[in-house]
Write an enzyme that holds these catalytic residues in place. Structure first.
Site, PDB file in Angstrom:
ATOM      1  N   GLY A  10       7.342   6.017  -5.982  1.00 55.20           N
ATOM      2  CA  GLY A  10       6.884   4.869  -6.774  1.00 55.20           C
ATOM      3  C   GLY A  10       5.828   5.297  -7.779  1.00 55.20           C
ATOM      4  N   ILE A  12       2.369   4.732  -8.175  1.00 58.77           N
ATOM      5  CA  ILE A  12       1.117   5.383  -7.746  1.00 58.77           C
ATOM      6  C   ILE A  12       1.426   6.556  -6.811  1.00 58.77           C
ATOM      7  CG2 ILE A  12      -1.134   5.057  -6.631  1.00 58.77           C
ATOM      8  CD1 ILE A  12      -1.039   2.128  -7.515  1.00 58.77           C
ATOM      9  N   THR A  95       9.148  -5.490   4.961  1.00 60.41           N
ATOM     10  CA  THR A  95       8.739  -4.134   4.585  1.00 60.41           C
ATOM     11  C   THR A  95       7.236  -3.990   4.678  1.00 60.41           C
ATOM     12  OG1 THR A  95      10.581  -4.029   3.073  1.00 60.41           O
ATOM     13  CG2 THR A  95       8.841  -2.405   2.742  1.00 60.41           C
ATOM     14  N   ALA A 119      -2.609   1.111   1.573  1.00 59.18           N
ATOM     15  CA  ALA A 119      -2.756   0.449   0.272  1.00 59.18           C
ATOM     16  C   ALA A 119      -2.715  -1.064   0.438  1.00 59.18           C
ATOM     17  CB  ALA A 119      -1.645   0.894  -0.668  1.00 59.18           C
ATOM     18  N   TYR A 151       2.959 -12.088  -0.883  1.00 58.90           N
ATOM     19  CA  TYR A 151       2.546 -10.683  -1.022  1.00 58.90           C
ATOM     20  C   TYR A 151       1.109 -10.495  -0.534  1.00 58.90           C
ATOM     21  CZ  TYR A 151       1.422  -6.300  -3.412  1.00 58.90           C
ATOM     22  OH  TYR A 151       1.012  -5.030  -3.704  1.00 58.90           O
TER      23      TYR A 151
END
Ligand code: UDP
Length: 327
Positions: A10, A12, A95, A119, A151
């Site tokens: 991804g 980052i 996830t 993260a 999220y």
């Protein structure tokens, strides 16, 4: 050092891989390529210090061995982007929470104690309207089950999972709340503003400013972000803590649009769109978001090196080079 990066293809994650390969470390990336892309890690694939597994963190068979191999783990695997969250909320819940729990349980069972970065995101501050956020501030989330906040809720759950494992089993975990991050390899598909504006400006298309553009953000170059994460992971005072990571220079989205147009010497007009038009439904945008970075500075001495103008110039140049390759 042996470095495991989940979600390492991804945006980052791939910069973390590059940072550690440049330091001479061994890097193992796992990614299911749902949002990550092979192009981000292509340039490392011939490197004997680099390994890649294409797998989902929810059922990766190699997880236990990889954890036992690692001196440091960056857990970046997650479904991100507010647009994506509205499209597929179930995938986000699964996830982001089950994946983190599986990783933490594997670390605990390994009997090994690697340094771990989990993260999280500035989204966890929710609808707190104070505009600048310190780690001890209150979190404000609506109670009516609005999926726009799914999220943030998953990442908050991850934070508490991490603190629980750190406290109960003495794991060396740092939770990082990442504020808006920009730089090479970020894609605009899921609504990220910088790659979207840069692409629009370079192709002289209208710049899509949502709302009135008076909302503000503070953008940190990813090449600074990875330095901060590297320092935090190796900082014993940071283990068991949550730390904001970002850049505290704030800009309105309208000013950002004008700045990108200017730096690209573009003819793009600004096109103001309602949130409803942009997101397909009423949307609660965070009006102001700036990190308070005292804790990060005190722990690591970190200060960002990339100014916004330099990052934008770099992104504009890369976008032009990409267009030349396609033409
Ligand atoms: N935004 C915009 N035009 C776009 C994409 C995003 O005006 O084409 C706005 C968005 O509404 C938000 C800000 O830019 O206020 C940052 O959006 P992004 O999705 O990059 O990050 P967020 O801070 O919302 O997570």
């Amino acid at each position: 050092m042996h470095v495991l990066i989940t979600g390492g293809a991804g945006f980052i994650g791939s910069h973390l891989a590059q940072h550690h390969l440049a330091l001479g470390d061994q890097v193992y990336v796992v990614d299911d390529l749902s949002t990550g892309v092979l192009a981000n890690i292509d340039s490392f694939r011939g490197n004997p210090a680099f390994r890649f597994a294409e797998a989902n963190i929810l059922d990766w068979k190699g997880l236990d061995n990889a954890v036992a191999w690692a001196d440091r783990i960056y857990h970046m695997a997650a479904v991100v982007g507010v647009k994506k969250v509205l499209e597929d909320p179930v995938a986000v819940m699964e996830t982001n929470m089950t994946g983190t729990e599986r990783l933490l349980a594997a670390i605990r069972q390994s009997g090994w104690n690697p340094q771990v970065i989990i993260a999280s995101t500035s989204e966890v501050y929710g609808f707190n309207t104070s505009g600048s956020f310190a780690e001890i501030d209150y979190i404000v989330l609506p109670s009516a089950g609005r999926l726009r906040w799914a999220y943030a809720v998953t990442k908050l759950a991850d934070e508490f999972l991490a603190f629980s494992y750190a406290r109960q089993y003495g794991l060396k975990i740092v939770v990082v709340r990442l504020f808006n991050t920009i730089g090479p390899n970020q894609v605009g598909h899921y609504g990220m503003v910088a790659p979207t504006f840069v692409r629009q400006a370079v192709s002289n298309e209208p710049i899509t400013v949502y709302g009135e553009g008076s909302q503000t953000r503070s953008f940190c170059d990813v090449r600074d972000t990875v330095v901060a994460l590297d320092r935090l992971a190796g900082c014993p005072e940071a283990w068991g803590e949550v730390v904001n990571v970002g850049n505290d220079q704030e800009i309105s989205i309208r000013d950002l649009a004008e700045l990108v147009v200017r730096r690209a010497q573009s003819d793009s007009p600004l096109h103001f769109m309602s949130y409803k038009e942009a997101y397909g439904e009423e949307f609660e945008d965070v009006t102001h978001r700036r990190p308070v970075l005292n804790k990060l500075r005190a722990l690591t001495g970190f200060s960002p090196e990339w100014a916004l103008n330099d990052t934008l110039d770099d992104l504009i140049e890369r976008e032009r080079a990409k267009n030349r390759r396609v033409a």
